[in-house]
Motif scaffolding. Structure first.
Motif, PDB file in Angstrom:
ATOM      1  N   ARG A  20      68.169  10.172  11.415  1.00 49.77           N
ATOM      2  CA  ARG A  20      68.596  11.538  11.086  1.00 49.77           C
ATOM      3  C   ARG A  20      68.436  12.496  12.269  1.00 49.77           C
ATOM      4  NH1 ARG A  20      66.237  15.313   6.131  1.00 49.77           N
ATOM      5  NH2 ARG A  20      67.784  16.991   6.353  1.00 49.77           N
ATOM      6  N   GLU A 448      74.944  -0.271   4.145  1.00 46.94           N
ATOM      7  CA  GLU A 448      74.098   0.607   3.338  1.00 46.94           C
ATOM      8  C   GLU A 448      73.079   1.402   4.151  1.00 46.94           C
ATOM      9  OE1 GLU A 448      70.949   0.184  -0.430  1.00 46.94           O
ATOM     10  OE2 GLU A 448      72.163  -1.528   0.234  1.00 46.94           O
ATOM     11  N   TYR A 450      73.392   2.763   7.169  1.00 47.29           N
ATOM     12  CA  TYR A 450      73.920   3.830   8.034  1.00 47.29           C
ATOM     13  C   TYR A 450      75.058   4.621   7.401  1.00 47.29           C
ATOM     14  CZ  TYR A 450      71.348   1.128  11.517  1.00 47.29           C
ATOM     15  OH  TYR A 450      70.363   0.454  12.205  1.00 47.29           O
ATOM     16  N   TRP A 451      75.468   4.248   6.188  1.00 44.49           N
ATOM     17  CA  TRP A 451      76.587   4.925   5.527  1.00 44.49           C
ATOM     18  C   TRP A 451      76.256   5.207   4.064  1.00 44.49           C
ATOM     19  CZ3 TRP A 451      81.070   6.120   8.256  1.00 44.49           C
ATOM     20  CH2 TRP A 451      81.220   5.500   9.498  1.00 44.49           C
ATOM     21  N   GLU A 452      76.860   6.252   3.547  1.00 47.60           N
ATOM     22  CA  GLU A 452      76.849   6.465   2.101  1.00 47.60           C
ATOM     23  C   GLU A 452      77.891   5.529   1.506  1.00 47.60           C
ATOM     24  OE1 GLU A 452      74.947   8.229   0.241  1.00 47.60           O
ATOM     25  OE2 GLU A 452      73.815   9.290   1.782  1.00 47.60           O
ATOM     26  N   VAL A 453      77.419   4.536   0.771  1.00 45.62           N
ATOM     27  CA  VAL A 453      78.305   3.488   0.273  1.00 45.62           C
ATOM     28  C   VAL A 453      78.476   3.629  -1.230  1.00 45.62           C
ATOM     29  CG1 VAL A 453      78.644   0.994   0.087  1.00 45.62           C
ATOM     30  CG2 VAL A 453      77.525   1.948   2.106  1.00 45.62           C
ATOM     31  N   PRO A 454      79.716   3.597  -1.743  1.00 42.11           N
ATOM     32  CA  PRO A 454      79.916   3.652  -3.199  1.00 42.11           C
ATOM     33  C   PRO A 454      79.341   2.417  -3.870  1.00 42.11           C
ATOM     34  CG  PRO A 454      81.982   3.160  -2.075  1.00 42.11           C
ATOM     35  CD  PRO A 454      80.995   3.521  -1.007  1.00 42.11           C
ATOM     36  N   GLU A 455      79.018   2.530  -5.148  1.00 37.25           N
ATOM     37  CA  GLU A 455      78.431   1.411  -5.870  1.00 37.25           C
ATOM     38  C   GLU A 455      79.417   0.258  -5.945  1.00 37.25           C
ATOM     39  OE1 GLU A 455      77.013   2.535  -9.665  1.00 37.25           O
ATOM     40  OE2 GLU A 455      75.638   4.086  -8.911  1.00 37.25           O
TER      41      GLU A 455
END
Length: 488
Positions: A20, A448, A450-455
């Protein structure tokens, strides 16, 4: 020994993937540095400056169509698509790493082209009268070429490094590229229109050397994610087709206007076509019941474009281009079947995308083909003026003979390999420091972290390991082909 032990302990600390602070800091600071450096050093060249009107009048140029933009921009478009779409989608084969493949490809290419314009500008287009770098459309093409070397290196360590590490890899990679390119093209005066030596050999062995230093002994813990699924292979095939279609533009983009550019496109076109057939043939031959492996089709079908790069503008002859493509399809495909597993087991080189088979080996073959073709050149084939024009036997190089040129072509290949391996080992040691936010061995190949990943809508199923369809027999320690039928 105490110093080495301390270094090893430092590098073996538990992984912390929280970037971050470090990632935004690197991006902001480096982009600010680019703005400052561009403000100090970079200006438009004579064909993109408003003084073009005066320049036209002085040189008796009657039309704006003579501006280099109209000659180079179509090729620039094709090369740009290859860098941002072709390379990006080619690496989307991993079932849970597509965001990183396309996204981080986008990131390091965008940073790399800025740094490349500066580094290449200082070496190639610095105006000593005012100390400024003058850029035009050809500068943009060369910057894309420079970035291609770093994207090739990314393929070797795909899924195992953080975006901060990739930025560092690109910073040093572009710097090394600019230096080795200057030595090969300007000092040695080797010819390398399509970059078999300067781009592919360098990028391939640079990435492999980094991967060797960053060897992960417990990568087996991430094996369930080190593979493809049906839709990820389809996306990767999109990247293959973009690269395959535009490769003639890549190899001919910066060659001289006229016959050289025309010849480079033809030679590349034919070599690529020949490679496709032999890749399908070898892939089918080594699979049970003659089935074709998508891994080979995604990658080895491009090897002919790599191998013909150095000699693309030479009088290789159409049949010669077909022979180069024919051989590279065989060598590259066999590399995926046998050599990649061997390198991982014995040499401790974990090559995620198999760049050794697509870029490094074909790049070396391209350098050798270029050296032989140059040494065999004659006035009977090229004509006196054609020989001078093709090899740029002017100025301090006007007395150089084709035979001597062949030797210098071979020397250029050696320079690319030395810079790649030496630089890669040094950069790998820097990237091994536990400050870059890379993942642990058991968490590789996963977006997962390093990224916002959808379910996920579907659960993960066991898959064959990508580019390594070989299994180790635990009892006999023999390598056996995995010819088992897919489970239904």
């Amino acid at each position: 020994m105490g110093c080495l032990d301390s270094m090893r302990e430092c590098c073996d600390r538990p992984k912390n993937t929280n970037i971050r602070i470090s990632f935004p800091a690197v991006c902001f600071v480096w982009q600010t540095a680019m703005i400052i450096l561009f403000g100090v050093f970079v200006r438009y060249d004579k064909e993109s400056d408003t003084h073009w009107v005066e320049y036209k009048r002085e040189k008796n140029i009657t039309s704006d169509i003579e501006n280099d933009f109209y000659f180079r921009y179509p090729s620039f478009q094709d090369v740009h698509v290859m860098i941002f779409v072709g390379f990006g989608f080619l690496m989307t084969f991993l079932q849970r790493y597509s965001f990183s493949a396309v996204g981080f490809n986008f990131l390091i290419a965008a940073f790399g082209i800025q740094w490349a314009l500066l580094m290449q500008g200082w070496f190639h287009s610095l105006d000593y009268t005012d100390g400024k770098i003058k850029i035009g459309v050809e500068s943009l093409i060369n910057a894309d070429f420079c970035v291609a070397g770093c994207l090739i290196a990314y393929g070797a360590i795909l899924g195992k490094v953080s975006p901060v590490q990739l930025m560092v890899l690109t910073l040093f990679g572009v710097t090394l590229f600019a230096i080795e390119e200057f030595i090969i093209l300007n000092i040695i005066h080797a010819r390398d229109a399509g970059g078999s030596m300067v781009i592919h050999t360098f990028g391939g062995y640079y990435g492999l050397s980094i991967s060797w230093v960053l060897y992960r002994p417990n990568l087996e813990q991430s094996k369930r994610l080190h593979g493809s699924v049906y839709h990820s292979d389809v996306f990767a095939m999109i990247g293959t087709l973009f690269l395959w279609m535009f490769w003639p533009s890549f190899n001919s983009a910066i060659t001289g206007h006229g016959d050289g550019q025309h010849r480079a496109a033809i030679n590349t076109y034919l070599s690529l076509a020949s490679t496709v057939l032999t890749t399908f043939a070898i892939s089918s031959l080594f699979q049970k019941r003659g089935k074709v492996d998508m891994v080979h089709i995604q990658n080895s079908t491009l090897a002919g474009g790599v191998a013909v790069g150095t000699a693309a503008e030479f009088m290789l002859m159409p049949y010669g281009s077909l022979i180069v493509g024919f051989c590279c399809g065989i060598i590259s495909t066999l590399g995926y079947i046998f050599l990649t597993p061997f390198m991982e087991r014995k040499l401790k080189i974990q090559d995620t995308c198999g760049i050794h088979n697509l870029h490094a080996m074909p790049g070396v073959i391209g350098g050798i083909v270029g050296a032989i073709t140059a040494a065999a050149a004659s006035t009977e084939v090229y004509g006196t003026e054609g020989l001078i024009h093709t090899f740029d036997f002017t100025g301090t190089f006007q007395r150089r003979s084709p035979t001597v040129q062949g030797g210098y072509q071979a020397a250029g290949l050696c320079v690319a390999i030395v810079f790649a391996i030496g630089g890669g080992i040094i950069v790998g040691c820097i990237l091994k420091l536990p400050i870059w936010g890379d993942v642990a061995d058991e968490h590789c190949f996963d977006d997962e972290f390093y990224w916002e990943v959808p379910e996920e809508e579907e659960s993960l199923h066991p898959v064959l390991e990508y580019n390594n369809h070989m299994m180790i027999n635990k009892r006999t320690d023999r390598v056996e082909s995995n010819f088992s039928e897919p489970q239904t």
